[in-house]
Motif scaffolding. Structure first.
Motif, short mmCIF file in Angstrom:
data_model
loop_
_atom_site.label_atom_id
_atom_site.label_comp_id
_atom_site.label_asym_id
_atom_site.label_seq_id
_atom_site.Cartn_x
_atom_site.Cartn_y
_atom_site.Cartn_z
N GLY A 1 0.79 -1.23 0.00
CA GLY A 1 0.00 0.00 0.00
C GLY A 1 0.82 1.28 0.00
O GLY A 1 0.32 2.32 0.42
N TYR B 1 -4.70 1.62 2.41
CA TYR B 1 -5.10 0.23 2.60
C TYR B 1 -5.62 -0.30 1.27
O TYR B 1 -6.73 0.05 0.85
N THR C 1 0.08 -10.67 6.92
CA THR C 1 -0.45 -9.61 7.78
C THR C 1 -0.65 -10.14 9.20
O THR C 1 -1.27 -11.18 9.38
N MET D 1 -1.54 -0.92 8.99
CA MET D 1 -2.86 -0.80 8.35
C MET D 1 -3.91 -0.96 9.45
O MET D 1 -4.27 -2.07 9.82
N ARG E 1 1.39 -5.18 8.02
CA ARG E 1 1.63 -6.03 6.86
C ARG E 1 3.12 -6.03 6.53
O ARG E 1 3.75 -4.97 6.46
#
Length: 414
Positions: free
Chosen positions: A44, A195, A275, A299, A304
């Protein structure tokens, strides 16, 4: 006017978004159900800091050394594949200072454009994908890498990017909840993160509301051409015609283009992520562990972790040694962050589409007047999604492009 987009990852969805804005009737085709593209499992990160392409000096020699380490962050899987050999020769030829210098400004410009478009998108109703502008911190443990990172920071500053070199103490002050063990760091405050799972879901929902037609779970079987135009594609048992066709199939681009009698030097680079949910101690700012080439993104309540670049044919094998390499590298930098080895079913993997020179392919080719390339973004697919989509829409509508795209010419290896 009808636009047909083949590929439903972030590049295809972004192209659809901006084509709809320009009044196009859009169809998106994808061989999957759109729930597991490379756009979902990535870190992300929005990265104006990434102005050095994958094909850079030293990467070939380093890659050869890493080939003998099963946990290494970069690996080229030996193969007699003509596609890999062709790509590899072009990659070696591109891995030089000249390529880095000529790529820096185009990569910076397209990343900055994308960041601005993400800011605009995040302000639109119906979009809330946790877009945050905290930057990214590059942590290093050795003097050699520290010198390289500080030199890179000076180059970035000269290009107008907001970046600061940090001592170990200054870095620790930015992460008061986790103990660091680093020599220093560089904070690219110009970067951002989001995200990706939310972003993709919200884009799909928005596009459906705008009347975009999705044909999913059906791979393209045939591309029908007449003279210098594509007239239709067959997906499953459906024939879809259009005025413009956008090839945004990620690592499957070469196979797709072969149906149109075209070749494209591009190889998949497999990356892994996992994650950790509801972590009690977590980073405040996304980070990259430089020597290990591992990335970590907060996140929400989760963290992650991701890394590795495994160049080779597409396959569904999860190499847990590579995942172990990620896990083992974290405590060396962040002893205050304990992570466990994930189970194999908890590991996500995706294929980053890598061009030999580290630059994406964006634009028209030679052979077909109505076919647009949108691929080859390597590790920057998510970062460059909106900018690529906007450029594709501008090209489709015969408008001047927001930025100069000569460096991204899809025919540069012809």
């Amino acid at each position: 006017m009808k636009a047909v987009i083949i590929g439903g990852g972030i590049i295809g969805l972004s192209s659809a978004y901006y084509l709809v804005q320009d009044g196009w009737d859009v169809t998106v085709i994808d061989k999957t159900d759109l729930t597991d593209s490379c756009s979902y499992g990535n870190l992300g990160m929005i990265v104006p800091s990434h102005f050095v392409p994958l094909a850079a000096p030293g990467i070939v020699a380093q890659g050869i050394r890493w080939m003998f380490n099963s946990k290494s962050p970069f690996y080229v899987k030996p193969s007699l594949s003509g596609q890999l050999i062709n790509w590899g020769l072009k990659f070696i030829k591109s891995a030089n200072d000249a390529n880095v210098k000529k790529s820096a400004r185009p990569l910076t410009d397209i990343n900055l454009l994308s960041k601005k478009l993400y800011e605009d998108l995040s302000a639109q109703p119906g979009f809330d994908f946790a877009f945050e502008k905290k930057g990214i911190i590059m942590y290093y443990k050795t003097e050699k890498v520290g010198e390289e990172e500080i030199h890179m920071a000076e180059t970035a500053r000269g290009m107008g990017l907001d970046v600061e070199a940090l001592s170990a103490e200054q870095a620790q002050a930015l992460e008061p909840h986790i103990k660091l063990d680093v020599l220093g760091a560089v904070h690219y405050r110009c970067d951002a993160h989001l995200y990706p799972n939310k972003l993709n879901e919200q884009l799909i929902q928005y596009l459906k509301q705008k009347g975009v037609r999705f044909i999913v779970g059906k791979p393209v079987k045939q591309i029908n051409r007449k003279a210098n135009k594509i007239i239709s594609v067959q997906a499953g048992d459906q024939l879809i015609d259009g005025d413009v066709f956008v090839m945004a199939a990620g690592s499957w681009m070469p196979a797709l283009l072969q149906m149109a009698g075209l070749q494209l030097p591009l190889m998949p680079g497999k990356g892994y992520s996992f994650t950790h949910k509801n972590t009690s101690n977590r980073l405040q700012v996304p980070s990259i562990l430089c020597e290990a080439r591992v990335a970590i993104t907060p996140m929400g309540n989760d963290l992650r972790f991701g890394g590795t670049m495994e160049i080779g044919p597409i396959n569904d094998k999860v190499n847990m040694s590579r995942v172990q390499g990620i896990v083992e590298s974290v405590p060396a930098y962040l002893p205050g962050l304990s992570i466990e080895m994930p189970k194999q079913e908890e590991v996500w993997y995706g294929f980053r589409p890598c061009s030999p020179d580290g630059l994406p392919y964006i634009g028209y080719g030679h052979k077909y007047d109505n076919m647009l390339y949108a691929g080859g973004h390597a590790m920057m697919g998510l970062s460059l999604g909106p900018a690529t989509g906007k450029l594709i829409a501008e090209l489709a509508s015969q408008k001047s492009t927001t930025i100069d795209i000569k460096a991204f010419n899809p025919t540069r290896f012809d």
